[in-house]
Design a protein around this motif. Structure first.
Motif, PDB file in Angstrom:
ATOM      1  N   ILE A   1       0.836  -1.187   0.000  1.00 30.76           N
ATOM      2  CA  ILE A   1       0.000   0.000   0.000  1.00 30.76           C
ATOM      3  C   ILE A   1       0.881   1.251   0.000  1.00 30.76           C
ATOM      4  CG2 ILE A   1      -0.165  -0.061   2.512  1.00 30.76           C
ATOM      5  CD1 ILE A   1      -2.867   1.219   2.342  1.00 30.76           C
ATOM      6  N   SER A   2       0.530   2.218  -0.838  1.00 24.26           N
ATOM      7  CA  SER A   2       1.290   3.469  -0.898  1.00 24.26           C
ATOM      8  C   SER A   2       0.763   4.486   0.105  1.00 24.26           C
ATOM      9  CB  SER A   2       1.212   4.063  -2.312  1.00 24.26           C
ATOM     10  OG  SER A   2       1.807   3.198  -3.256  1.00 24.26           O
ATOM     11  N   SER A   3      -0.554   4.530   0.244  1.00 23.03           N
ATOM     12  CA  SER A   3      -1.148   5.499   1.159  1.00 23.03           C
ATOM     13  C   SER A   3      -2.607   5.148   1.398  1.00 23.03           C
ATOM     14  CB  SER A   3      -1.035   6.914   0.580  1.00 23.03           C
ATOM     15  OG  SER A   3      -1.655   7.854   1.428  1.00 23.03           O
ATOM     16  N   MET A   4      -3.162   5.699   2.469  1.00 18.46           N
ATOM     17  CA  MET A   4      -4.585   5.546   2.762  1.00 18.46           C
ATOM     18  C   MET A   4      -5.077   6.770   3.517  1.00 18.46           C
ATOM     19  SD  MET A   4      -4.479   5.295   6.283  1.00 18.46           S
ATOM     20  CE  MET A   4      -6.220   5.011   6.472  1.00 18.46           C
ATOM     21  N   GLY A   5      -6.376   6.931   3.521  1.00 18.09           N
ATOM     22  CA  GLY A   5      -6.961   8.022   4.270  1.00 18.09           C
ATOM     23  C   GLY A   5      -8.452   7.791   4.453  1.00 18.09           C
ATOM     24  N   TYR A   6      -8.989   8.285   5.547  1.00 13.71           N
ATOM     25  CA  TYR A   6     -10.434   8.253   5.745  1.00 13.71           C
ATOM     26  C   TYR A   6     -10.862   9.562   6.387  1.00 13.71           C
ATOM     27  CZ  TYR A   6      -9.630   7.120  10.704  1.00 13.71           C
ATOM     28  OH  TYR A   6      -9.236   7.148  12.022  1.00 13.71           O
ATOM     29  N   CYS A   7     -12.109   9.940   6.140  1.00 13.58           N
ATOM     30  CA  CYS A   7     -12.649  11.188   6.656  1.00 13.58           C
ATOM     31  C   CYS A   7     -13.982  10.904   7.337  1.00 13.58           C
ATOM     32  CB  CYS A   7     -12.830  12.199   5.522  1.00 13.58           C
ATOM     33  SG  CYS A   7     -13.421  13.818   6.063  1.00 13.58           S
ATOM     34  N   VAL A   8     -14.118  11.313   8.589  1.00 14.43           N
ATOM     35  CA  VAL A   8     -15.341  11.130   9.360  1.00 14.43           C
ATOM     36  C   VAL A   8     -16.061  12.471   9.408  1.00 14.43           C
ATOM     37  CG1 VAL A   8     -16.301  10.532  11.605  1.00 14.43           C
ATOM     38  CG2 VAL A   8     -14.328   9.290  10.729  1.00 14.43           C
ATOM     39  N   TYR A   9     -17.327  12.479   8.960  1.00 17.64           N
ATOM     40  CA  TYR A   9     -18.076  13.727   8.842  1.00 17.64           C
ATOM     41  C   TYR A   9     -18.921  13.968  10.082  1.00 17.64           C
ATOM     42  CZ  TYR A   9     -16.823  12.851   3.982  1.00 17.64           C
ATOM     43  OH  TYR A   9     -16.126  12.593   2.835  1.00 17.64           O
ATOM     44  N   GLY A  10     -19.002  15.216  10.486  1.00 17.60           N
ATOM     45  CA  GLY A  10     -19.803  15.605  11.631  1.00 17.60           C
ATOM     46  C   GLY A  10     -19.620  17.085  11.891  1.00 17.60           C
ATOM     47  N   GLN A  11     -20.071  17.549  13.051  1.00  8.76           N
ATOM     48  CA  GLN A  11     -19.782  18.936  13.403  1.00  8.76           C
ATOM     49  C   GLN A  11     -18.286  19.152  13.461  1.00  8.76           C
ATOM     50  OE1 GLN A  11     -21.849  19.972  16.982  1.00  8.76           O
ATOM     51  NE2 GLN A  11     -23.545  20.881  15.854  1.00  8.76           N
ATOM     52  N   THR A  12     -17.574  18.117  13.880  1.00  6.11           N
ATOM     53  CA  THR A  12     -16.121  18.114  13.790  1.00  6.11           C
ATOM     54  C   THR A  12     -15.740  17.094  12.722  1.00  6.11           C
ATOM     55  OG1 THR A  12     -15.934  18.660  16.142  1.00  6.11           O
ATOM     56  CG2 THR A  12     -13.965  17.819  15.051  1.00  6.11           C
ATOM     57  N   THR A  13     -15.472  17.558  11.523  1.00  4.99           N
ATOM     58  CA  THR A  13     -15.082  16.673  10.415  1.00  4.99           C
ATOM     59  C   THR A  13     -13.576  16.489  10.442  1.00  4.99           C
ATOM     60  OG1 THR A  13     -16.949  17.328   9.035  1.00  4.99           O
ATOM     61  CG2 THR A  13     -15.034  16.418   7.912  1.00  4.99           C
ATOM     62  N   GLN A  14     -13.138  15.237  10.540  1.00  8.61           N
ATOM     63  CA  GLN A  14     -11.716  14.966  10.694  1.00  8.61           C
ATOM     64  C   GLN A  14     -11.233  13.975   9.644  1.00  8.61           C
ATOM     65  OE1 GLN A  14     -11.218  13.904  14.887  1.00  8.61           O
ATOM     66  NE2 GLN A  14     -10.741  16.031  15.366  1.00  8.61           N
ATOM     67  N   LEU A  15      -9.999  14.208   9.187  1.00  7.78           N
ATOM     68  CA  LEU A  15      -9.333  13.379   8.187  1.00  7.78           C
ATOM     69  C   LEU A  15      -8.122  12.725   8.816  1.00  7.78           C
ATOM     70  CD1 LEU A  15      -8.537  12.579   5.159  1.00  7.78           C
ATOM     71  CD2 LEU A  15      -7.263  14.738   5.149  1.00  7.78           C
ATOM     72  N   VAL A  16      -7.967  11.432   8.614  1.00 14.17           N
ATOM     73  CA  VAL A  16      -6.773  10.711   9.048  1.00 14.17           C
ATOM     74  C   VAL A  16      -6.055  10.233   7.788  1.00 14.17           C
ATOM     75  CG1 VAL A  16      -5.875   8.685  10.241  1.00 14.17           C
ATOM     76  CG2 VAL A  16      -7.699  10.028  11.274  1.00 14.17           C
ATOM     77  N   PHE A  17      -4.807  10.613   7.655  1.00 15.69           N
ATOM     78  CA  PHE A  17      -4.022  10.284   6.462  1.00 15.69           C
ATOM     79  C   PHE A  17      -2.761   9.544   6.884  1.00 15.69           C
ATOM     80  CE2 PHE A  17      -0.496  11.519   3.609  1.00 15.69           C
ATOM     81  CZ  PHE A  17      -0.952  10.933   2.433  1.00 15.69           C
ATOM     82  N   GLY A  18      -2.463   8.445   6.193  1.00 15.81           N
ATOM     83  CA  GLY A  18      -1.283   7.658   6.519  1.00 15.81           C
ATOM     84  C   GLY A  18      -0.503   7.261   5.292  1.00 15.81           C
ATOM     85  N   THR A  19       0.800   7.348   5.393  1.00 18.12           N
ATOM     86  CA  THR A  19       1.695   6.867   4.357  1.00 18.12           C
ATOM     87  C   THR A  19       2.983   6.420   5.027  1.00 18.12           C
ATOM     88  OG1 THR A  19       2.846   7.433   2.305  1.00 18.12           O
ATOM     89  CG2 THR A  19       2.603   9.181   3.929  1.00 18.12           C
ATOM     90  N   GLY A  20       3.523   5.286   4.589  1.00 19.96           N
ATOM     91  CA  GLY A  20       4.692   4.756   5.271  1.00 19.96           C
ATOM     92  C   GLY A  20       4.359   4.409   6.699  1.00 19.96           C
ATOM     93  N   TYR A  21       5.141   4.972   7.642  1.00 16.00           N
ATOM     94  CA  TYR A  21       4.872   4.738   9.058  1.00 16.00           C
ATOM     95  C   TYR A  21       4.274   5.966   9.737  1.00 16.00           C
ATOM     96  CZ  TYR A  21       7.446   0.385   8.645  1.00 16.00           C
ATOM     97  OH  TYR A  21       7.845  -0.875   8.270  1.00 16.00           O
TER      98      TYR A  21
END
Length: 584
Positions: A429-449
């Motif tokens: 895997i080169s990279s991944m990311g997910y975004c959780v929507y809400g009043q506080t919308t947050q993105l988690v992004f990962g690549t490598g370690y």
């Protein structure tokens, strides 16, 4: 005509009493309906006076047959459209038009309006977890105490479990003994006909009609005033039950899924897996909390934007050409756009349409595989070396998310890219990311370690935290798996009894990473499992899926492959793995 001997609640036969009672009740029913219509009209006027909520009703219907308007109810009345909430000039307004955009602030205000609405009601609620062919389906039942208080109390006590004459009785683990397709299902049978009042008890009211699916009432022995523990749930309108059986409640959530499953094929095993009293007000408050308390935290001063962050990461690698950076920016931008309409009634359709239109213009990757509808988008330019799987909208309730995963194409640039190029090891895997929507919308992004979290602020993702680490103490658990081992060896030993289930895998993943918890899902796609396993591996947590707890050993053998998924701390995941391997 031979006389039928009927035993009253006290055990004394009194046919004349019951005959007079029947005539009185029939007359009383019409009086109740007339009184109730005027009462409902009065309730509507009160709600209209409220500055935060106005109602438009197309057709007047007694309140006992009108479902409470909740944002994620799956039940739809046959006689009146479910009111929907719309923000106009900051005011939530109820409309019957179904084509309405929902925003996060609107959803919060809608829940607050629900809370005020339910504070005025005196009804009680019961939750049941039905097991149909080993699949769990939760339903919530509203019971109308005003018209049948004894029936409601009888049903509630059997759901909670009650001791009668030294013996314990409960609906839990009991089976539905009758199933009439497009008719009703009937359950609650014990070794003898009993109620919390001893034996039979009388019919109280026929005010609630059997005019739609989801109506709940007590079965009798073929004649009136013989109610006991057995109850039925209608699967369609049953008008011939009116004035013959006492209906006292209605399923207000979950009925649509039940009907969908029962219509597919014949089912022989329908069991009440669990049941008990349901605190509707507490649940609404919980939904409000998950928009405000779960993920909210103050942004650091001069927080770096995501675009500057990814550009700075590119400068650390001299060999980077910039293609990967442009691709990641593009995917994150799609999530930012989706956040604007993800909670609309056509959110999924709009998200897929947005991906199609944007991909035609940009084409930063060779292939974009949309998991929601299994659509494949191929780029005209085959020079790119990246392939992407994208989940446009994950979840159907008040918790929703998006996610992506990026792989490198393993074959040469001269070979046409296909879905088989996704069949790789998770370590590639080169990279991944997910975004959780809400009043506080947050993105988690990962690549490598690296694993970093960003918060949407002023229409831009800002760096919130780097090097995420899962808390060591569990604050909740989430599961849709029916398993005695998990119940008796894992869940019962957790330091928390807070069950917070949502069908959004990535919302639950984010809760595990931010709050600490244990998540157990029966079937997820292999792409979703890899994203979750990658996140847990980089945040000092553990995952178990595809037969291994080692992230690098997960392999995509089929793009439609499904797998179980367990997320949490090492001690719990290892116990689950050992149990799983012992039975395999």
């Amino acid at each position: 005509m031979s006389k039928i001997k009927v035993m009253s609640v006290t055990g004394n036969p009194d046919l004349l009493h019951f005959k007079n009672l029947q005539l009185t009740e029939r007359k009383k029913t019409y009086e109740i309906q007339e009184m109730h219509e005027s009462e409902y009209d009065h309730q509507v006027k009160l709600l209209k006076r409220d500055a935060s909520l106005r109602i438009q009703i197309k057709k007047l219907q007694p309140l006992c047959n009108q479902e409470p308007f909740t944002m994620d109810d799956s039940f739809m009345s046959k006689t009146i459209k479910r009111p929907l909430l719309l923000i106009q000039n900051g005011t939530p307004t109820v409309h019957s038009n179904r084509r309405i955009k929902f925003t996060q602030s609107m959803i919060s205000q809608a829940y607050e309006s629900q809370l005020r609405f339910f504070n005025q009601r005196k009804n009680t609620y019961v939750q049941m977890m039905l097991s149909i062919d080993d699949q769990l389906y939760p339903v919530i039942i509203e019971m109308f105490n005003e018209f049948a208080p004894k029936a409601c109390e009888n049903f509630t006590k059997f759901c909670e479990g009650v001791n009668i004459e030294g013996q314990f009785y409960s609906y839990k683990k009991s089976k539905f003994t009758k199933y009439k397709p497009n008719g009703f299902i009937q359950g609650g049978q014990f070794d003898k006909k009993i109620s919390i009042y001893g034996g039979y008890f009388e019919d109280e009211s026929y005010a609630l009609k059997h005019d739609c699916e989801g109506i709940i009432g007590f079965a009798n022995d073929g004649f009136q005033h013989t109610n006991h523990s057995q109850f039925y749930i209608t699967l369609a309108p049953m008008p011939f039950f009116d004035y013959k059986r006492v209906a006292f409640g209605k399923i207000i959530r979950g009925m649509k899924q039940i009907l969908k499953v029962l219509k597919q094929e014949q089912h022989s095993d329908i069991v009440i897996y669990d049941c008990g009293r349901y605190d509707h007000q507490a649940q609404i408050k919980l939904k409000l909390e998950k928009f405000t308390d779960d993920f909210y935290s103050n942004l650091p001063e001069n927080a770096q934007s995501f675009n500057k962050f990814i550009e700075a990461e590119q400068l650390k690698h001299n060999e980077a050409s910039g293609d990967f950076t442009q691709l990641v920016k593009y995917l994150v931008e799609q999530m930012r756009i989706i956040s604007k309409f993800v909670y609309s009634l056509t959110g999924l359709k709009k998200a897929i349409q947005q991906l199609n239109e944007s991909f035609v213009k940009t084409q930063y990757c060779q292939i974009l595989y949309i998991l929601d509808n299994q659509q494949t988008l191929l780029a005209d330019n085959q020079q790119s070396k990246y392939i992407v799987a994208f989940r446009a909208v994950d979840g159907t309730d008040s918790c929703r998310a998006s996610a992506f995963i990026i792989f490198k194409k393993q074959t040469t640039i001269f070979k046409q890219v296909t879905l088989n190029d996704f069949k790789q090891q998770a370590e590639q895997i080169s990279s991944m990311g997910y975004c959780v929507y809400g009043q506080t919308t947050q993105l988690v992004f990962g690549t490598g370690y690296n694993l970093s979290m960003f918060t949407l602020h002023n229409n831009e993702f800002k760096l919130q935290q780097q090097e995420l680490q899962i808390p060591k103490k569990e604050t909740f658990f989430s599961t849709n798996i029916k398993d005695d081992f998990l119940q008796n060896k894992i869940i019962i030993n957790l330091p928390t009894k807070n069950m917070r289930y949502t069908d959004s895998i990535f919302t639950t993943l984010h809760r595990v990473v931010r709050l600490g918890g244990l998540a157990m899902y029966k079937e997820v796609t292999i792409f979703e499992a890899i994203i979750c396993a990658f996140t847990l591996a980089r945040s000092w947590g553990w995952s178990f899926c595809d037969g291994t707890t080692t992230f690098n050993q997960i392999k995509i053998r089929d793009i439609k492959q499904l797998t179980y998924l367990y997320l949490g701390q090492q001690k719990w995941i290892q116990k689950i793995e050992n149990h799983f391997l012992s039975i395999v």
